[in-house]
Enzyme design. Structure first.
Site, PDB file in Angstrom:
ATOM      1  N   LYS A 115      71.806  22.855  58.595  1.00 34.02           N
ATOM      2  CA  LYS A 115      71.375  23.610  57.999  1.00 34.02           C
ATOM      3  C   LYS A 115      72.049  25.714  57.620  1.00 34.02           C
ATOM      4  CE  LYS A 115      66.767  22.645  57.344  1.00 34.02           C
ATOM      5  NZ  LYS A 115      65.412  22.599  56.671  1.00 34.02           N
ATOM      6  N   ARG A 124      64.529  17.017  63.317  1.00 32.08           N
ATOM      7  CA  ARG A 124      64.796  15.396  62.531  1.00 32.08           C
ATOM      8  C   ARG A 124      66.321  15.847  61.883  1.00 32.08           C
ATOM      9  NH1 ARG A 124      65.828  16.108  56.858  1.00 32.08           N
ATOM     10  NH2 ARG A 124      65.194  14.670  55.475  1.00 32.08           N
TER      11      ARG A 124
END
Length: 267
Positions: free
Chosen positions: A201, A236
């Site tokens: 991210k 994740r």
């Protein structure tokens, strides 16, 4: 939880697994290196992403689920649409990963009727607009309260169990993301397991100057190992094999971890 995006426009791996053969091969590869669960997504939720019709999203994920049914891995579907969730569960999915946090009563009803667990994620706004000046008075308190409220509503409606995800990068600034990560001991101390998804991210770019998403696996590992130490039950990740290896080593170094795998040889 290994990430499997069967989309043309996901922020990190869009288009890489767009064919059924490529998607199934990637899922099997993640399973074989030790991923507990594969999270299949048919609609990009990157910042600024436009929604796709439910039928198109389901057409992307359903063949993958059907091909992987019975292959020894838990299957999650990353969707915010109740129609897609229903079709995915019918095709063999075990869990619904809802980035909209079960705000849609139909999503709670479908999971409850199917007896399917759900992951409740916090997002401020929607993917198309969520990074346009997100604001909180108390990000940790507001996110935590939302997750607990939704979890209790889901259980009351018959959803058998839930995971909570604070939603890093979903309507959050860098400061909001860091506050939530530092508050993980508080978030994980409650009755519900917590999932953390920091893989590749943008916050890693802000922290370490890594503009290309595909180059952010080292930062992803650092954030996810930290999350595991703070009590996260699942992470994740795109690089499933690297994460399984790192988490096994981390567990082996912690003499309190009953699940640490013993060394097979003096080497």
């Amino acid at each position: 939880m290994g990430v499997l995006n069967v989309t043309p426009d996901s922020f990190s791996d869009g288009g890489r697994h767009a064919t059924l053969e490529a998607a199934v091969a990637q899922a099997r590869a993640m399973r074989d290196v030790g991923a507990l669960m594969i999270d299949v997504g048919g609609e990009s939720t990157r910042p600024g992403a436009e929604p796709v019709p439910a039928e198109q999203e389901l057409d992307r994920v359903r063949p993958v689920l059907q091909a992987l049914a019975g292959e020894g891995v838990l299957l999650s579907v990353d969707t915010l649409k109740a129609e897609v969730a229903a079709g995915a569960l019918a095709a063999g999915a075990h869990l619904i990963n809802d980035v909209n946090g079960l705000r849609d009563p139909a999503m709670i009803r479908i999971c409850g009727e199917a007896g399917a667990p759900a992951c409740i994620m916090h997002m401020q706004g929607e993917p198309r607009t969520m990074q346009q000046a997100p604001h909180y008075e108390d990000v940790v308190g507001e996110v935590h309260a939302f997750l607990l409220e939704q979890a209790r509503a889901a259980l009351a409606a018959g959803v058998p169990s839930v995971l909570l995800d604070p939603g890093l990068g979903f309507g959050k600034t860098l400061a909001h993301n860091l506050a939530l990560l530092r508050a993980l001991p508080e978030l994980t101390a409650g009755p519900f397991p917590v999932l953390v998804g920091a893989s590749r991210k943008r916050l890693i770019d802000y922290l370490a100057g890594v503009p290309r998403a595909a180059d952010r696996d080292p930062g992803s590992l650092a954030l996810h190992l930290y999350a595991a130490r703070q009590g996260a039950a699942l992470v994740r990740a795109h690089a499933a094999g690297a994460h399984v290896q790192a988490l096994r080593v981390e567990a082996a170094l912690d003499d309190r971890a009953e699940s640490a795998r013993p060394l097979e040889s003096p080497a």
